[in-house]
Design a protein around this motif. Structure first.
Motif, PDB file in Angstrom:
ATOM      1  N   ARG A  62      80.550 -37.496 -68.246  1.00 18.31           N
ATOM      2  CA  ARG A  62      79.312 -37.542 -69.024  1.00 18.31           C
ATOM      3  C   ARG A  62      79.224 -36.297 -69.897  1.00 18.31           C
ATOM      4  O   ARG A  62      79.399 -35.173 -69.417  1.00 18.31           O
ATOM      5  N   LEU A  63      78.937 -36.507 -71.177  1.00 24.48           N
ATOM      6  CA  LEU A  63      78.988 -35.406 -72.135  1.00 24.48           C
ATOM      7  C   LEU A  63      77.673 -35.225 -72.864  1.00 24.48           C
ATOM      8  O   LEU A  63      77.011 -36.207 -73.230  1.00 24.48           O
ATOM      9  N   VAL A  64      77.319 -33.959 -73.090  1.00 24.07           N
ATOM     10  CA  VAL A  64      76.207 -33.667 -73.989  1.00 24.07           C
ATOM     11  C   VAL A  64      76.747 -33.762 -75.419  1.00 24.07           C
ATOM     12  O   VAL A  64      77.961 -33.722 -75.649  1.00 24.07           O
ATOM     13  N   ARG A 123      78.035 -25.225 -70.428  1.00 25.09           N
ATOM     14  CA  ARG A 123      78.185 -26.664 -70.184  1.00 25.09           C
ATOM     15  C   ARG A 123      78.951 -27.338 -71.326  1.00 25.09           C
ATOM     16  O   ARG A 123      79.847 -28.155 -71.095  1.00 25.09           O
ATOM     17  N   ILE A 124      78.613 -26.975 -72.552  1.00 27.48           N
ATOM     18  CA  ILE A 124      79.302 -27.551 -73.710  1.00 27.48           C
ATOM     19  C   ILE A 124      80.789 -27.200 -73.684  1.00 27.48           C
ATOM     20  O   ILE A 124      81.651 -28.059 -73.881  1.00 27.48           O
ATOM     21  N   CYS A 125      81.089 -25.934 -73.428  1.00 26.20           N
ATOM     22  CA  CYS A 125      82.490 -25.483 -73.377  1.00 26.20           C
ATOM     23  C   CYS A 125      83.258 -26.184 -72.262  1.00 26.20           C
ATOM     24  O   CYS A 125      84.376 -26.682 -72.466  1.00 26.20           O
ATOM     25  N   LYS A 133      87.247 -30.037 -70.298  1.00 25.30           N
ATOM     26  CA  LYS A 133      87.623 -30.989 -69.257  1.00 25.30           C
ATOM     27  C   LYS A 133      88.060 -32.313 -69.873  1.00 25.30           C
ATOM     28  O   LYS A 133      89.058 -32.924 -69.447  1.00 25.30           O
ATOM     29  N   MET A 134      87.335 -32.751 -70.902  1.00 26.76           N
ATOM     30  CA  MET A 134      87.672 -33.995 -71.563  1.00 26.76           C
ATOM     31  C   MET A 134      89.006 -33.899 -72.294  1.00 26.76           C
ATOM     32  O   MET A 134      89.870 -34.784 -72.173  1.00 26.76           O
ATOM     33  N   LEU A 135      89.221 -32.829 -73.049  1.00 21.02           N
ATOM     34  CA  LEU A 135      90.455 -32.668 -73.808  1.00 21.02           C
ATOM     35  C   LEU A 135      91.665 -32.526 -72.885  1.00 21.02           C
ATOM     36  O   LEU A 135      92.713 -33.139 -73.125  1.00 21.02           O
TER      37      LEU A 135
END
Length: 374
Positions: A230-232, A208-210, A215-217
């Protein structure tokens, strides 16, 4: 000091930096003269090349912390290389958690900033060195942010494996000879995430972190609206650490961005690089610390006398031209900016502690390591 490729090394050349084996055993000290056996060792280690001193050049200073950091990097890179290759081949992690624990043990509990040194990377070892440095940065950032131990461990493990998709290759159809071929980056990254989903099925937060960070970058670079993602916490940390390391990495085919340039980029894009995470990065590594020589946007050179904790990019300076003191925090100097940090060829800060003393500025001096006279 010069960087010499492995195939151009000659006996008698003096080493500018130490060489360790994968177990962290010192093989060749700084200032050692290369022998035929030493040159063969460098080639067998798969090193692209090494930094060599000019005939009359003195050995550059290194603190004990600098030496230990370089030793740790050497050992950890070998471990990460073996682990990532094992995951690709077997689909199962073997020592990821142990490697992450070792990184956290060494760099996830520090109470002071470190000199974050970059090593030269080749195409062959880029992924392993990048993964290690990102993991170290994640360990330090999560510590400063006081993130839970479990979440810190997940974030560092994610940093170790986040680039595994770049190692994925696919077998071509039988008509094409069945050879292994490279696929488009998007396909490889997707395959990497699927591999992580399987390999860390009992630890879904690692994938999930990866995935969230990537996806954001990617969305940001393509100009997409990323506000709804939404990000952890781990994904935010990984995005900052990965971007900072990529920008400042030493590569054969491109000049690295300076720490100042990379930091400006992170600070100028708060919609993707969370300000609290960037601030934690600033609190983890030395950038514009007392004793660092800098170049200004006017072309002038200066020495950092005191860091500005409120605005890291606007420290107090001693101007080389006339020994005047300029505090960039003062509105009088609003147009004066730090352009870059002056460095040696091997990407180390140019420090002038003696000049600080002469101007009444006392700082904690690092303990430098003596080298043998040969």
């Amino acid at each position: 000091m010069r960087f010499i490729k492995s195939e151009d090394l000659k006996t008698g050349m003096r080493l500018a930096r130490p060489i360790y084996n994968k177990n962290g055993v010192l093989l060749y000290e700084r200032n050692s003269k290369l022998t035929a056996q030493g040159i063969n060792s460098v080639k067998n280690f798969g090193l692209l090349g090494i930094f060599i001193l000019e005939p009359a050049e003195p050995v550059p200073p290194m603190t004990r912390a600098d030496v230990e950091f370089e030793r740790f990097q050497t050992m950890a890179v070998f471990s990460i290389m073996e682990e990532l290759n094992a995951i690709v081949e077997s689909g199962r992690p073997q020592r990821t958690e142990m490697i992450a624990s070792n990184i956290i043990k060494n760099y996830g509990h520090l109470d002071a900033k470190i000199n974050f040194m970059q090593n030269l990377r080749s195409k062959e070892d880029y992924i392993y060195k990048h993964s290690l440095n990102v993991a170290i940065l994640c360990a330090m950032i999560t510590h400063v942010m006081n993130i839970r131990v479990e979440e810190q461990m997940e974030t560092v493990q994610a940093a170790i494996v986040h680039d595994i998709g770049k190692m994925m290759r696919f077998e071509a159809e039988e008509a094409a000879g069945g050879a292994l071929i490279d696929m488009p980056p998007e396909v490889r990254e997707q395959a990497g995430h699927e591999l992580l989903d399987t390999a860390f099925s009992t630890k879904p937060n690692i994938k999930r972190i990866c995935a969230q960070s990537q996806k954001m970058l990617y969305g940001f670079r393509r100009g997409e609206d990323i506000s709804a993602i939404r990000l952890v916490n781990g994904a935010r940390v990984l995005a900052v650490a990965e971007t900072y390391d990529k920008m400042t990495a030493m590569k054969m085919d491109a000049d690295p961005a300076s720490e100042v340039e990379a930091l400006k980029y992170l600070l100028d894009n708060p919609e993707i690089f969370h300000p609290k995470v960037v601030e934690a990065l600033i609190q983890s590594i030395n950038i514009l610390a007392p004793g660092v020589s800098v170049e200004l946007n006017t072309g002038e050179k200066a020495l950092v006398l005191a860091a500005n904790e409120a605005d890291i990019l606007r420290p107090m300076l001693l101007m080389f031209r006339d020994n005047s003191i300029v505090d960039l925090a003062d509105e009088l100097y609003e147009d004066l900016k730090v352009k870059d940090i002056m460095k040696t060829l091997d990407n180390r800060h140019v420090m002038d502690v003696e000049l600080l003393k002469k101007n009444g500025i006392m700082i904690e001096e690092a303990e430098y390591v003596e080298v043998p006279i040969i």
